[in-house]
Design a protein around this motif. Structure first.
Motif, PDB file in Angstrom:
ATOM      1  N   GLY A  25       0.782  -1.242   0.000  1.00 42.49           N
ATOM      2  CA  GLY A  25       0.000   0.000   0.000  1.00 42.49           C
ATOM      3  C   GLY A  25       0.811   1.288   0.000  1.00 42.49           C
ATOM      4  N   PHE A  26       2.139   1.206  -0.120  1.00 43.12           N
ATOM      5  CA  PHE A  26       2.950   2.435  -0.115  1.00 43.12           C
ATOM      6  C   PHE A  26       2.628   3.316  -1.328  1.00 43.12           C
ATOM      7  N   ALA A  40      -0.671   4.922  -0.826  1.00 42.21           N
ATOM      8  CA  ALA A  40      -0.636   5.932   0.247  1.00 42.21           C
ATOM      9  C   ALA A  40      -0.047   7.248  -0.266  1.00 42.21           C
ATOM     10  N   VAL A  74      -0.821   9.258   6.273  1.00 44.71           N
ATOM     11  CA  VAL A  74      -1.788   8.298   5.723  1.00 44.71           C
ATOM     12  C   VAL A  74      -1.691   6.968   6.471  1.00 44.71           C
ATOM     13  N   TYR A  75      -2.817   6.504   7.013  1.00 41.89           N
ATOM     14  CA  TYR A  75      -2.855   5.161   7.615  1.00 41.89           C
ATOM     15  C   TYR A  75      -2.813   4.143   6.478  1.00 41.89           C
ATOM     16  N   ARG A  76      -2.013   3.101   6.644  1.00 44.55           N
ATOM     17  CA  ARG A  76      -1.773   2.193   5.513  1.00 44.55           C
ATOM     18  C   ARG A  76      -1.812   0.727   5.924  1.00 44.55           C
ATOM     19  N   GLU A  77      -2.618  -0.045   5.229  1.00 45.46           N
ATOM     20  CA  GLU A  77      -2.597  -1.511   5.335  1.00 45.46           C
ATOM     21  C   GLU A  77      -2.609  -2.040   3.910  1.00 45.46           C
ATOM     22  N   ALA A 127      -8.066   3.847  -1.427  1.00 46.96           N
ATOM     23  CA  ALA A 127      -7.427   5.044  -0.867  1.00 46.96           C
ATOM     24  C   ALA A 127      -8.571   5.987  -0.538  1.00 46.96           C
ATOM     25  N   ARG A 178      -6.632   7.271   4.518  1.00 42.12           N
ATOM     26  CA  ARG A 178      -6.260   5.884   4.830  1.00 42.12           C
ATOM     27  C   ARG A 178      -6.277   5.030   3.575  1.00 42.12           C
ATOM     28  N   VAL A 179      -5.414   4.017   3.613  1.00 39.83           N
ATOM     29  CA  VAL A 179      -5.356   3.035   2.526  1.00 39.83           C
ATOM     30  C   VAL A 179      -5.479   1.674   3.182  1.00 39.83           C
ATOM     31  N   HIS A 180      -6.497   0.921   2.807  1.00 38.59           N
ATOM     32  CA  HIS A 180      -6.646  -0.427   3.358  1.00 38.59           C
ATOM     33  C   HIS A 180      -7.623  -1.202   2.488  1.00 38.59           C
TER      34      HIS A 180
END
Ligand code: HSE
Length: 434
Positions: A198-199, A202, A222-225, A249, A269-271
């Motif tokens: 997810g970089f 993000a 940015v919260y990232r998973e 995203a 956030r990205v998840h």
């Protein structure tokens, strides 16, 4: 028509090569559209011997000398990464040259400082190709929607992960198998970390959020998973509740509680998330990208297309090149970014989300009540519950209403500890349910 505008190209990989080809093929149209011909002044690469397709007289290894040359008017940066791209961009601005870039990592890290440097020099910094490849997305946010108030921007902005998740849904494969197929077909890089974790998404989310909310947002906000923990069971559970799994995203403006006197905040956030199959983003399959925008006055908008690849990305680069060249001919600079809103970043723990949770439980009186109580204890309201019984066991499929993400994740941790719960088989956030 007077003297040609001369372009320095930094980097000549897949995108740079396509930019060179299109500049050559379309030179007549570009000249007519800009009002002056465009010529390539030089191409900076690390290994000139690897570029037999470029006239030898144009190749150089000295990118700094190229961007500061007096006969260069515009710079196209398609090297990627932070350095030397950042130093070269600043050198270009200081020498009075506008820059077109495809560099999401750099813009997500240092966009505000780079814009300030461009503004100080009275030149342009455009980077449409940095987010969602060919899809015109940044100029619509920066210009077309500049009169509106944006509520949310939700995108599928990474083609590699969308391909993998699409294949998992189509074939029932697990993540590892689908990644191997994506690698074989060239959709995933040999080291897929930037995409899979997810970089990449993000960085793109930070750029989208900055433009959408007139606030400086960097990748660190940015919260990232990523998607490596998404299982075939998650994908099957999604289908059972009329959803599909996508890596999203999500950039949203979270209103402050009424009367609190606090400012609104920005949650980025990205998840992976389940979205209803009726949502426009659910139809975005394979390596395609799309961005769904919710604005106060415009309502809902969707932008869809190819998010990667040499020619699609080069199309976005050339669109920017025409824009900055026109500005140069007119003796003006285009719009920069505005960060006047300065909204605080909202941590994921306090961001309202919804969860889907599937549990294997003992099928006996009181179990459902105990499970429901655990949700209630954490202030989480349940929207729907479905139970499938089998023998003395049952599967509970629960979808919550929205609650602070920390309350939802703490609930899941507590459920895992409950004696009546034999296993938590699937946990994913849910987006786009009404
Ligand atoms: N690696 C990206 C993707 C494309 O898979 O979409 C470039 O950002």
């Amino acid at each position: 028509m007077t003297r040609p505008l001369r372009v320095a190209l930094l980097g000549c990989g897949t995108v740079g090569g396509a930019v060179l080809r299109l500049l050559d093929q379309q030179s007549g149209d570009l000249a007519a559209r800009i009002g002056r011909p465009v010529e390539v002044a030089g191409v900076a690469v690390r290994r000139p011997d690897r570029h037999p397709e470029v006239p030898a007289g144009l190749l150089t290894t000295d990118a700094h000398a190229l961007v500061t040359r007096d006969d260069v008017d515009l710079v196209v940066e398609v090297i990627g990464g932070i350095e030397p791209a950042r130093t070269l961009m600043l050198a270009a601005f200081a020498a009075g040259k506008s820059v077109v870039s495809a560099n999401k990592a750099l813009l997500a890290d240092d966009g505000v400082a780079l814009h300030e440097a461009a503004a100080k020099a009275g030149v342009d910094l455009y980077y449409e190709a940095a987010v969602a490849g060919a899809i015109p997305m940044l100029r619509p946010l920066r210009e077309s929607l500049a009169g509106d108030q944006l509520r949310r921007v939700v995108g599928i902005v990474n083609g590699t992960t969308n391909y993998i998740l699409s294949r998992m849904a189509e074939t029932g494969a697990g993540f590892t198998e689908a990644l191997a197929e994506a690698t074989d077909l060239g959709y995933a890089e040999a080291d897929p970390t930037a995409d899979v974790d997810g970089f990449d998404a993000a960085a793109k989310a930070a750029i989208l959020a900055s433009l959408a909310f007139h606030t400086a947002v960097t990748a660190a906000d940015v919260y990232r998973e990523g998607i490596s923990a998404v299982t075939a069971v998650d994908v099957a559970r999604a289908a059972e509740i009329g959803c599909t799994v996508k890596l999203l995203a999500i950039c949203e403006r979270v209103p402050a509680p009424e009367g609190s006197g606090e400012p609104d905040s920005v949650a980025v956030r990205v998840h992976p998330a389940m979205i209803p199959t009726t949502h426009p983003l659910a139809a975005v399959g394979g390596a395609f990208n799309a961005v769904f925008v919710e604005a106060e006055a415009a309502g809902e908008l969707m932008f869809y297309g190819r998010g990667a690849g040499g020619e699609p990305t080069a199309s976005a680069v050339l669109g920017d090149l025409v824009a900055v060249a026109r500005n140069r001919v007119a003796g003006v600079a285009g719009p920069g970014i505005t960060t006047y809103a300065g909204l605080p970043a909202r941590p994921i723990a306090e961001t309202p989300t919804r969860y889907h949770v599937s549990l294997d439980v003992a099928d006996r009186p009181g179990v459902l009540a105990t499970v429901a109580q655990e949700f209630a204890r954490h202030g989480v309201s349940i929207a729907t519950v479905r139970q499938d019984g089998h023998g003395d066991a049952a599967t509970l499929v629960i979808v919550t209403h929205s609650a602070p993400d920390a309350a939802l994740s703490t609930t899941v941790t507590a459920l895992r500890e409950m004696p009546a719960v034999r296993g938590v088989t699937s946990v994913l956030r849910v987006e786009g349910l009404s």
